[in-house]
Write a protein that holds these residues in place. Sequence first.
Motif, PDB file in Angstrom:
ATOM      1  N   UNK A  12     -30.698  -8.506  11.325  1.00  0.00           N
ATOM      2  CA  UNK A  12     -30.799  -7.181  11.424  1.00  0.00           C
ATOM      3  C   UNK A  12     -29.196  -6.663  11.938  1.00  0.00           C
ATOM      4  N   UNK A  13     -28.708  -5.499  11.093  1.00  0.00           N
ATOM      5  CA  UNK A  13     -27.203  -5.276  11.314  1.00  0.00           C
ATOM      6  C   UNK A  13     -27.434  -3.624  11.899  1.00  0.00           C
ATOM      7  N   UNK A  14     -26.756  -3.490  12.839  1.00  0.00           N
ATOM      8  CA  UNK A  14     -26.955  -1.980  13.474  1.00  0.00           C
ATOM      9  C   UNK A  14     -25.446  -1.525  12.926  1.00  0.00           C
ATOM     10  N   UNK A  15     -25.893  -0.296  12.454  1.00  0.00           N
ATOM     11  CA  UNK A  15     -24.362   0.598  11.875  1.00  0.00           C
ATOM     12  C   UNK A  15     -24.634   1.925  12.405  1.00  0.00           C
ATOM     13  N   UNK A  16     -23.319   2.738  12.420  1.00  0.00           N
ATOM     14  CA  UNK A  16     -23.439   4.011  12.810  1.00  0.00           C
ATOM     15  C   UNK A  16     -22.111   4.479  13.531  1.00  0.00           C
ATOM     16  N   UNK A  17     -21.821   5.750  13.663  1.00  0.00           N
ATOM     17  CA  UNK A  17     -20.390   6.234  14.173  1.00  0.00           C
ATOM     18  C   UNK A  17     -20.146   5.759  15.660  1.00  0.00           C
ATOM     19  N   UNK A  18     -19.038   5.608  16.016  1.00  0.00           N
ATOM     20  CA  UNK A  18     -18.707   5.492  17.654  1.00  0.00           C
ATOM     21  C   UNK A  18     -19.577   6.234  18.462  1.00  0.00           C
ATOM     22  N   UNK A  19     -19.985   5.461  19.495  1.00  0.00           N
ATOM     23  CA  UNK A  19     -20.794   6.120  20.477  1.00  0.00           C
ATOM     24  C   UNK A  19     -22.051   6.845  20.325  1.00  0.00           C
ATOM     25  N   UNK A  20     -22.733   6.502  19.112  1.00  0.00           N
ATOM     26  CA  UNK A  20     -23.918   7.140  18.881  1.00  0.00           C
ATOM     27  C   UNK A  20     -25.370   6.280  19.632  1.00  0.00           C
ATOM     28  N   UNK A  21     -24.996   5.258  20.251  1.00  0.00           N
ATOM     29  CA  UNK A  21     -25.914   4.609  20.978  1.00  0.00           C
ATOM     30  C   UNK A  21     -26.418   3.233  20.517  1.00  0.00           C
ATOM     31  N   UNK A  22     -25.690   2.559  19.813  1.00  0.00           N
ATOM     32  CA  UNK A  22     -26.346   1.279  18.908  1.00  0.00           C
ATOM     33  C   UNK A  22     -26.377   0.350  20.009  1.00  0.00           C
ATOM     34  N   UNK A  23     -25.557  -0.130  20.791  1.00  0.00           N
ATOM     35  CA  UNK A  23     -25.419  -0.834  21.929  1.00  0.00           C
ATOM     36  C   UNK A  23     -26.732  -0.616  22.818  1.00  0.00           C
ATOM     37  N   UNK A  24     -26.618   0.443  23.122  1.00  0.00           N
ATOM     38  CA  UNK A  24     -27.574   0.977  24.146  1.00  0.00           C
ATOM     39  C   UNK A  24     -28.999   0.661  23.730  1.00  0.00           C
ATOM     40  N   UNK A  81     -25.392 -10.241   4.015  1.00  0.00           N
ATOM     41  CA  UNK A  81     -26.471 -11.298   3.814  1.00  0.00           C
ATOM     42  C   UNK A  81     -27.648 -10.705   5.083  1.00  0.00           C
ATOM     43  N   UNK A  82     -27.734  -9.573   5.073  1.00  0.00           N
ATOM     44  CA  UNK A  82     -28.755  -8.924   6.154  1.00  0.00           C
ATOM     45  C   UNK A  82     -30.031  -8.458   5.668  1.00  0.00           C
ATOM     46  N   UNK A  83     -31.031  -8.711   6.373  1.00  0.00           N
ATOM     47  CA  UNK A  83     -32.370  -8.232   5.973  1.00  0.00           C
ATOM     48  C   UNK A  83     -32.524  -6.686   5.970  1.00  0.00           C
ATOM     49  N   UNK A  84     -31.920  -6.405   7.206  1.00  0.00           N
ATOM     50  CA  UNK A  84     -32.339  -4.983   7.538  1.00  0.00           C
ATOM     51  C   UNK A  84     -30.956  -4.321   8.097  1.00  0.00           C
ATOM     52  N   UNK A  85     -30.838  -3.105   7.676  1.00  0.00           N
ATOM     53  CA  UNK A  85     -29.590  -2.428   8.130  1.00  0.00           C
ATOM     54  C   UNK A  85     -30.313  -1.199   8.905  1.00  0.00           C
ATOM     55  N   UNK A  86     -29.903  -1.082  10.272  1.00  0.00           N
ATOM     56  CA  UNK A  86     -30.324  -0.241  11.192  1.00  0.00           C
ATOM     57  C   UNK A  86     -29.034   0.997  11.235  1.00  0.00           C
ATOM     58  N   UNK A 103     -22.719   5.599   5.658  1.00  0.00           N
ATOM     59  CA  UNK A 103     -23.129   4.143   6.044  1.00  0.00           C
ATOM     60  C   UNK A 103     -24.296   3.701   4.993  1.00  0.00           C
ATOM     61  N   UNK A 104     -25.095   4.710   4.224  1.00  0.00           N
ATOM     62  CA  UNK A 104     -26.009   4.203   3.182  1.00  0.00           C
ATOM     63  C   UNK A 104     -25.284   3.772   1.976  1.00  0.00           C
ATOM     64  N   UNK A 105     -24.137   4.409   1.716  1.00  0.00           N
ATOM     65  CA  UNK A 105     -23.138   3.899   0.700  1.00  0.00           C
ATOM     66  C   UNK A 105     -22.622   2.277   0.952  1.00  0.00           C
ATOM     67  N   UNK A 106     -22.317   2.328   2.073  1.00  0.00           N
ATOM     68  CA  UNK A 106     -21.672   1.006   2.544  1.00  0.00           C
ATOM     69  C   UNK A 106     -22.853   0.180   2.345  1.00  0.00           C
ATOM     70  N   UNK A 107     -24.022   0.209   2.696  1.00  0.00           N
ATOM     71  CA  UNK A 107     -25.088  -0.984   2.451  1.00  0.00           C
ATOM     72  C   UNK A 107     -25.528  -0.724   0.804  1.00  0.00           C
ATOM     73  N   UNK A 108     -25.509   0.366   0.237  1.00  0.00           N
ATOM     74  CA  UNK A 108     -25.591   0.099  -1.186  1.00  0.00           C
ATOM     75  C   UNK A 108     -24.760  -0.582  -1.974  1.00  0.00           C
ATOM     76  N   UNK A 109     -23.391  -0.600  -1.411  1.00  0.00           N
ATOM     77  CA  UNK A 109     -22.104  -1.132  -2.301  1.00  0.00           C
ATOM     78  C   UNK A 109     -22.216  -2.652  -2.267  1.00  0.00           C
TER      79      UNK A 109
END
Length: 214
Positions: A12-24, A81-86, A103-109
């Motif tokens: 599972x790969x966590x994606x998103x802008x800075x400080x949106x709360x991924x690590x939290x 090689x991820x199964x899930x993009x969060x 971010x979706x474009x990054x995954x689709x690319x």
Amino acid sequence: MAAISVLAKHKLVFLGDQAVGKSSIITRFMYDKFDSSYQPTIGIDFLSKTMYLEDRTVRLQLWDTAGQERFRSLIPSYIRDCSVAIIVYDISNQQSFMNIQKWVEEVNSQGRRDIVIALVGSKNDLVDKRQVSLEEGEAKAKEFGAIFVETSAKSGFNIKGLFRKVASALPGVVSFSATQQEEFINVNLRSSVSSSTPTDQQQSSSSSSRGCAC
Ligand SMILES: Nc1nc2c(ncn2[C@@H]2O[C@H](COP(=O)(O)OP(=O)(O)OP(=O)(O)O)[C@@H](O)[C@H]2O)c(=O)[nH]1
Ligand SMILES: [Mg+2]
């Protein structure tokens, strides 16, 4: 021919802008803790956890990426090689919602159609600061055929729900025949030497583990 059950592993790969709360989100899920101070992720963090669902067990490898621009070039190789993009946005930050498209474009690319996408509206405890409605989030997720949840790492709201939804969308324990099992072991030995994915030895030390791949 003898059959053997092998625990399915999913990246599972966590994606998103800075400080949106991924690590939290990850910290709440792994340790049931929340820290209100901001400690930006440097490079990429790795954690793993086994989830016991009603009907099956899955091993989740969590890759926590850094939202800071200077680490952006690291990300594609982790999506590959991820199964899930969060993909996470902050419900109190309209810009982070607008950047979901990127971010979706990054995954689709990566040219893969089999990646499960989950869209997460984080910080839903910030009721007075909300800039993105629940309906807007749901509609956006529908556009991409994504799983959708709002969460709060602060209150714990929907954090387990997120991982349960994601895990339910993944195949669980896989049965291999004796010959297929041999193949599986060979593949694992090679990949543990040549790839940046953590080895089985690192992963099996406990039901959860942590590392840094920066
Ligand atoms: N109120 C509230 N604050 C949150 C929540 N989740 C995270 N935060 C705060 O938001 C800030 C950023 O959180 P992080 O989890 O570090 O964000 P991140 O997306 O990992 O950031 P990068 O690693 O820089 O990409 C911290 O100050 C957190 O305490 C939440 O659910 N509610
Ligand atoms: Mg982080």
